[in-house]
Scaffold this motif. Sequence first.
Motif, mmCIF file in Angstrom:
data_model
loop_
_atom_site.group_PDB
_atom_site.id
_atom_site.type_symbol
_atom_site.label_atom_id
_atom_site.label_comp_id
_atom_site.label_asym_id
_atom_site.label_seq_id
_atom_site.Cartn_x
_atom_site.Cartn_y
_atom_site.Cartn_z
ATOM 1 N N LYS A 1 0.823 -1.214 0.000
ATOM 2 C CA LYS A 1 0.000 0.000 0.000
ATOM 3 C C LYS A 1 0.858 1.267 0.000
ATOM 4 O O LYS A 1 0.521 2.251 -0.666
ATOM 5 C CB LYS A 1 -0.953 -0.027 1.197
ATOM 6 N N GLU A 2 1.968 1.250 0.735
ATOM 7 C CA GLU A 2 2.832 2.440 0.721
ATOM 8 C C GLU A 2 3.511 2.602 -0.641
ATOM 9 O O GLU A 2 3.715 3.730 -1.107
ATOM 10 C CB GLU A 2 3.882 2.375 1.829
ATOM 11 N N ASP B 1 3.205 5.966 -2.916
ATOM 12 C CA ASP B 1 4.384 6.617 -3.489
ATOM 13 C C ASP B 1 4.273 6.707 -5.012
ATOM 14 O O ASP B 1 4.643 7.729 -5.614
ATOM 15 C CB ASP B 1 5.639 5.844 -3.089
ATOM 16 N N ALA C 1 4.823 10.416 4.854
ATOM 17 C CA ALA C 1 4.044 9.254 5.305
ATOM 18 C C ALA C 1 3.999 9.222 6.827
ATOM 19 O O ALA C 1 5.011 9.413 7.495
ATOM 20 C CB ALA C 1 4.660 7.968 4.770
ATOM 21 N N ASN D 1 2.525 6.645 9.862
ATOM 22 C CA ASN D 1 1.909 5.372 10.230
ATOM 23 C C ASN D 1 1.153 5.572 11.532
ATOM 24 O O ASN D 1 1.748 5.691 12.602
ATOM 25 C CB ASN D 1 2.969 4.285 10.387
ATOM 26 N N PHE E 1 0.408 10.935 3.313
ATOM 27 C CA PHE E 1 -0.048 9.547 3.319
ATOM 28 C C PHE E 1 -0.304 9.115 4.752
ATOM 29 O O PHE E 1 0.604 9.074 5.577
ATOM 30 C CB PHE E 1 1.015 8.655 2.679
ATOM 31 N N ASP F 1 -1.079 6.136 6.730
ATOM 32 C CA ASP F 1 -1.097 4.678 6.713
ATOM 33 C C ASP F 1 -1.776 4.169 7.972
ATOM 34 O O ASP F 1 -1.679 4.779 9.040
ATOM 35 C CB ASP F 1 0.336 4.157 6.630
#
Length: 479
Positions: free
Chosen positions: A180-181, A185, A200, A202, A243, A245
């Motif tokens: 998914k990352e 990207d 990103a 998390n 992002f 996550d």
Amino acid sequence: MTESDLNRVLLVEDTAPLARVYTEYLHSEGYEVEHQETGTRALESLRLRPLGALVLDLKLPDIDGLEVLRAARESHPDLPVIVVTAHGSISVAVEAMRDGAFDFLVKPFTAARLIVTVRNALERRRLTRIVAHYRRELDRGSFHSFVGASTPMQTVYRLIESVAPSRASVFLTGESGTGKELAADAIHRCSPRRDRPFIAINCAAIPKDLLESEIFGHVKGAFTGAVGDRAGAARQADGGTLFLDEVCEMPMELQAKILRFVQTGTFQPVGATQMEKVDVRFISATNRDPLAEVAAGRFREDLYYRLHVVPIHLPPLREREGDVCLIARHFLADMAKEEGKAFQRLDGDAESALMAYDFPGNVRQLQNILRNVVVLNDGAAVTRAMLPEPLRSATADTAAARRNPPESTAAPSPERTPPAADPLASSTEIVPLWQLEKQAIQRALALTGDDVPRAAALLEISPSTIYRKLQQWKIKITG
């Protein structure tokens, strides 16, 4: 090359009256014609501008026409060359065809013969370009940091390319280890924001009491240990992509602030009194079923719909056809180089074992397995004996058994009522479709020990479908 470039024809003919006649023939069909009298100037023209086709007289004053043909084919392999030769020189024309000419014309020829030949050459070039385009689109073995040529991954690649140019929020789902990352990207790198930051966060890896500060930043003295102002991910991602996550791990109290941030582009650092505004593109990801999290009250529905504008599902490795060996070869080459080992390939038996295994940990698990093999072994080829268990003993039969466990060995879930008898057993009874669906789902859950993803795989449906159906049935029972 544009369509206007394809419509341009270079005519190489040293006889001026013939050149004028051929030019008029081609002009009548709407072609743009550039005329050169020598081979040297023709080759210069080829270097200066793109062309659709080359009509080449083999009898030239400075260079042999076959030399021009060979040079043109070497520098422009996809350029169709139509050679023109005098009557009685058919053997030369045949040699030209062996050297890659598209077709040949024997003088004298009619306007119709020239036009049809040029039209056929340009049409074949257009078709060749179309086929090459779709081959690139449909047969890509890699895409940015992804490795994979399977049909599900080709779909993912096309979705990424389609959504990347927009500002729309993207919601990535998929099991842990599916990439998914990497997808986030790739979206950023395909977007107009590619030269701006990709940040990103998390949400599962940061303590809940620090997550707000990590996203929004803080000012000096906002809390114990805040010895200075600190820009958070929101400020760092200004003009680029943020992002989030494992977004479903975000605490409820922070979700309201994230919602306002997504809606307005404004946020307030921890301890600050002023709002800040940034331009951020949001990409979120989770390995959970987001609708089930919403139904359970752990994720705000309004935030879900703000983030879930364009969903992209990353398929598990077991659903990616032949990608396992493709990815394994890629990892093996990189890791052998890093570790200074001699590995060059996987032997057939090792590849069979990899293809027979389900990889519950997906690509990340495969990466770890290859690292284990490379570190602990050496040789020209990876063999089955080098693989750790349970891969070493994996076969097509064991894979089928895992995917379809026998009824006699599967224990029903102690917390779920065993499914009722098959309603189709009675040929005189008509059972509502929803009851058949409910029975099938309950049976799959019982056979898999309430493993929803596994049950969904057996039923060939999405896990979210099972969660949604269970929620519906719960409402019916309690209502």
